[in-house]
Write a protein that holds these residues in place. Structure first.
Motif, PDB file in Angstrom:
ATOM      1  N   UNK A  50       0.859  -1.197   0.000  1.00 21.99           N
ATOM      2  CA  UNK A  50       0.000   0.000   0.000  1.00 21.99           C
ATOM      3  C   UNK A  50       0.894   1.247   0.000  1.00 21.99           C
ATOM      4  N   UNK A  51       1.541   1.482  -1.149  1.00 21.40           N
ATOM      5  CA  UNK A  51       2.561   2.534  -1.229  1.00 21.40           C
ATOM      6  C   UNK A  51       2.002   3.920  -0.880  1.00 21.40           C
ATOM      7  N   UNK A  52       0.810   4.228  -1.388  1.00 19.25           N
ATOM      8  CA  UNK A  52       0.270   5.568  -1.143  1.00 19.25           C
ATOM      9  C   UNK A  52       0.040   5.798   0.349  1.00 19.25           C
ATOM     10  N   UNK A  53      -0.497   4.760   1.001  1.00 18.89           N
ATOM     11  CA  UNK A  53      -0.751   4.899   2.447  1.00 18.89           C
ATOM     12  C   UNK A  53       0.565   4.995   3.216  1.00 18.89           C
ATOM     13  N   UNK A  54       1.554   4.248   2.775  1.00 21.42           N
ATOM     14  CA  UNK A  54       2.857   4.297   3.466  1.00 21.42           C
ATOM     15  C   UNK A  54       3.500   5.676   3.304  1.00 21.42           C
ATOM     16  N   UNK A  55       3.413   6.228   2.096  1.00 21.79           N
ATOM     17  CA  UNK A  55       3.957   7.574   1.851  1.00 21.79           C
ATOM     18  C   UNK A  55       3.229   8.595   2.723  1.00 21.79           C
ATOM     19  N   UNK A  56       1.900   8.502   2.752  1.00 20.11           N
ATOM     20  CA  UNK A  56       1.111   9.458   3.543  1.00 20.11           C
ATOM     21  C   UNK A  56       1.491   9.347   5.018  1.00 20.11           C
ATOM     22  N   UNK A  57       1.660   8.104   5.489  1.00 18.48           N
ATOM     23  CA  UNK A  57       2.035   7.893   6.895  1.00 18.48           C
ATOM     24  C   UNK A  57       3.405   8.513   7.182  1.00 18.48           C
ATOM     25  N   UNK A  58       4.361   8.258   6.270  1.00 19.47           N
ATOM     26  CA  UNK A  58       5.725   8.761   6.474  1.00 19.47           C
ATOM     27  C   UNK A  58       5.737  10.294   6.505  1.00 19.47           C
ATOM     28  N   UNK A  59       4.922  10.904   5.648  1.00 23.17           N
ATOM     29  CA  UNK A  59       4.877  12.376   5.612  1.00 23.17           C
ATOM     30  C   UNK A  59       4.211  12.935   6.873  1.00 23.17           C
ATOM     31  N   UNK A  60       3.074  12.352   7.206  1.00 20.90           N
ATOM     32  CA  UNK A  60       2.300  12.826   8.366  1.00 20.90           C
ATOM     33  C   UNK A  60       3.120  12.736   9.649  1.00 20.90           C
ATOM     34  N   UNK A  61       3.915  11.669   9.761  1.00 23.22           N
ATOM     35  CA  UNK A  61       4.662  11.438  11.003  1.00 23.22           C
ATOM     36  C   UNK A  61       6.120  11.866  10.919  1.00 23.22           C
ATOM     37  N   UNK A  62       6.435  12.600   9.872  1.00 23.29           N
ATOM     38  CA  UNK A  62       7.800  13.110   9.679  1.00 23.29           C
ATOM     39  C   UNK A  62       8.863  12.025   9.866  1.00 23.29           C
ATOM     40  N   UNK A  63       8.637  10.919   9.193  1.00 24.70           N
ATOM     41  CA  UNK A  63       9.601   9.810   9.244  1.00 24.70           C
ATOM     42  C   UNK A  63      10.889  10.253   8.551  1.00 24.70           C
ATOM     43  N   UNK A  64      12.021  10.030   9.213  1.00 18.12           N
ATOM     44  CA  UNK A  64      13.313  10.452   8.632  1.00 18.12           C
ATOM     45  C   UNK A  64      13.902   9.393   7.718  1.00 18.12           C
ATOM     46  N   UNK A  65      13.584   8.123   8.010  1.00 18.48           N
ATOM     47  CA  UNK A  65      14.199   7.041   7.234  1.00 18.48           C
ATOM     48  C   UNK A  65      13.234   5.852   7.182  1.00 18.48           C
ATOM     49  N   UNK A  66      12.985   5.366   5.974  1.00 20.08           N
ATOM     50  CA  UNK A  66      12.166   4.157   5.809  1.00 20.08           C
ATOM     51  C   UNK A  66      13.074   3.031   5.330  1.00 20.08           C
ATOM     52  N   UNK A  67      12.978   1.891   5.992  1.00 21.00           N
ATOM     53  CA  UNK A  67      13.793   0.720   5.625  1.00 21.00           C
ATOM     54  C   UNK A  67      12.831  -0.362   5.140  1.00 21.00           C
ATOM     55  N   UNK A  68      13.040  -0.812   3.899  1.00 19.43           N
ATOM     56  CA  UNK A  68      12.129  -1.807   3.330  1.00 19.43           C
ATOM     57  C   UNK A  68      12.788  -3.182   3.466  1.00 19.43           C
ATOM     58  N   UNK A  69      12.139  -4.069   4.216  1.00 19.04           N
ATOM     59  CA  UNK A  69      12.718  -5.395   4.454  1.00 19.04           C
ATOM     60  C   UNK A  69      12.359  -6.418   3.405  1.00 19.04           C
ATOM     61  N   UNK A  70      11.180  -6.269   2.797  1.00 19.37           N
ATOM     62  CA  UNK A  70      10.608  -7.352   1.974  1.00 19.37           C
ATOM     63  C   UNK A  70      10.873  -7.198   0.481  1.00 19.37           C
ATOM     64  N   UNK A  71      10.837  -8.312  -0.227  1.00 19.30           N
ATOM     65  CA  UNK A  71      11.085  -8.298  -1.675  1.00 19.30           C
ATOM     66  C   UNK A  71       9.933  -7.714  -2.500  1.00 19.30           C
TER      67      UNK A  71
END
Ligand code: GLY
Length: 424
Positions: A50-71
């Motif tokens: 759910x890329x759009x939701x993840x982007x929105x979450x990262x922006x809303x919560x001022x995430x500094x770094x996202x680490x993607x574990x899965x393929x």
């Protein structure tokens, strides 16, 4: 620093554990996470695709770094989507994650750049596959081109088995569109070794080696699984093997991807096989292995966030990657019936016995909280019980002893994780 981890398995639990050690990290979220990850991070109910939701979450919560574990999200282009939104993210872009996303691509890359691998051909249709098989030598290996949850690789002893395999992959589309193309490969014999690495587009730093146990049953019998346990280091990964791989495989792969206009930033997982003709690449993955992460990350002496930042910034050449001399071994506790069918929802006891320990860990793979707030089984692979010790033998004894402290209905595990240690 605020960190978001994408994934929900034992690998992501190990990543969260390493991130939590960084003093600048004030908050970790994991999407969607699991009950074990919840002790280190706040789990958010957003799926990895759910890329759009993840982007929105990262922006809303001022995430500094996202680490993607899965393929799946990596191959699907999550990194490109985050970068387009100006978000800092760790993992290969879509055009580089193809290293794992297409077996045909990775085989062609190895051939073009003279990276040792098994001889192969690629077929685009079942008819082409059947025609090729009529004159092929057996045993051989059929590989669905795309992602198939680690199940799209079939070893065929004879023509009949191979025809069944082609039907499964290309006609019945058991792995969906992943079977639109197929690689038919020479079968190689030898010990398999996993080597993970950090890559910044041009520089590569390999991590300590590991050995996986992919079959469900003792004695390496039964069906292939995601991995029933593993250990690090592999005693078969000698200095000579390392030298060969440094000269012929690791940097060459990174340079090849850059030369193709697909610079790789992230984790390259080299699935190697030690044949009588020398080490060869069986496969590439574009992320940490699971459960390789659970035995390699506990040995990493560097601050993982710093190494990840160096990968993103292209300064990995300034990093001296260090691993502890301790060995690490993990035993996966699974649900009986895995990888075919199994029941879920059984309460798990004994997890609290790992709290505060620095040499025994229980990384959660498939767990969740039930409505009573109890931690219950929620997958085929449930937990990875992991121990660090001065030798592999001691780590094995310690990990198996620790498995006795954890109980749940239908608990299943292999009893011979690390058997190769005795064959050195
Ligand atoms: N343990 C094998 C993998 O992660 O693909």
């Amino acid at each position: 620093m605020k960190v978001l981890i994408v994934g929900s398995g034992g690998r992501e639990h190990a990543i969260a554990w390493a991130c939590a050690k960084n003093k600048d990290v004030e908050k970790i979220w994991c999407a969607p996470g699991n009950a074990g990850i919840a002790s280190l991070a706040e789990c958010v109910a957003i799926g990895p695709m759910e890329f759009d939701k993840l982007v929105a979450f990262a922006k809303e919560n001022q995430v500094d770094l996202t680490i993607v574990g899965m393929d799946d999200p990596l191959v699907g282009g999550i990194v490109d989507v985050f970068e387009a939104e100006g978000l800092r993210v760790f993992g290969p872009r879509k055009n580089a994650a193809i290293l794992e996303g297409s077996k045909a691509f990775s085989k062609d890359l190895m051939k073009k750049y003279d990276i040792p691998t098994a001889a192969y051909t690629t077929v685009q249709s079942p008819e082409e596959a059947y025609e090729y098989l009529e004159t092929a030598e057996f045993p051989l290996v059929l590989k669905a081109d795309g992602l198939a949850l680690g199940k799209g690789v079939l070893i065929c002893e004879n023509l009949e088995q191979a025809k069944d395999g082609v039907k499964e992959i290309m006609e019945d589309k058991k792995f969906g569109a992943s079977g639109n193309q197929m690689v038919i490969e020479q079968f190689l014999e030898g010990r398999e070794i996993s080597v993970l690495s950090f890559v910044d587009g041009k520089t590569i730093r390999t991590m300590a080696s590991a050995m996986d146990h992919k079959r469900a049953g003792d004695g390496d019998t039964g069906l292939n699984t995601g991995g029933m346990g593993n250990f690090s280091p592999s005693p078969f990964y000698t200095e000579e093997v390392d030298r060969f791989c440094c000269d012929h495989i690791y940097q060459k792969t990174v340079d090849a991807m850059a030369a193709e206009g697909r610079p790789f930033k992230g984790i390259i997982f080299f699935g190697l096989i030690l044949t009588k003709d020398g080490p060869k690449v069986l496969e590439y993955n574009a992320r940490f292995g699971d459960p390789e992460a659970q035995v390699v990350i506990p040995r990493l002496k560097n601050d993982m966030i710093e190494v990840i930042n160096a990968c993103i910034d292209g300064t990995l050449d300034q990093v001296d990657l260090q691993f502890s001399d301790d060995a690490c071994l993990c035993v996966v506790l699974a649900s009986d019936g895995y990888p075919v069918s199994y029941e879920k929802g059984f309460p798990i006891s004994g997890l609290e016995t790992f709290e505060g320990l620095e040499d025994e860990f229980v990384f959660h793979a498939g767990t969740k909280f039930n409505e009573k707030g109890e931690i219950v089984t929620n997958g085929g692979r449930v937990l990875a019980v992991t121990a660090l010790a001065p030798t592999l033998q001691e780590a094995r004894a310690k990990a198996y002893k620790a498995t006795e402290r954890v109980e749940f209905a239908n608990k299943y595990m292999r009893h011979d994780i690390g058997h190769a240690i005795d064959e050195v």
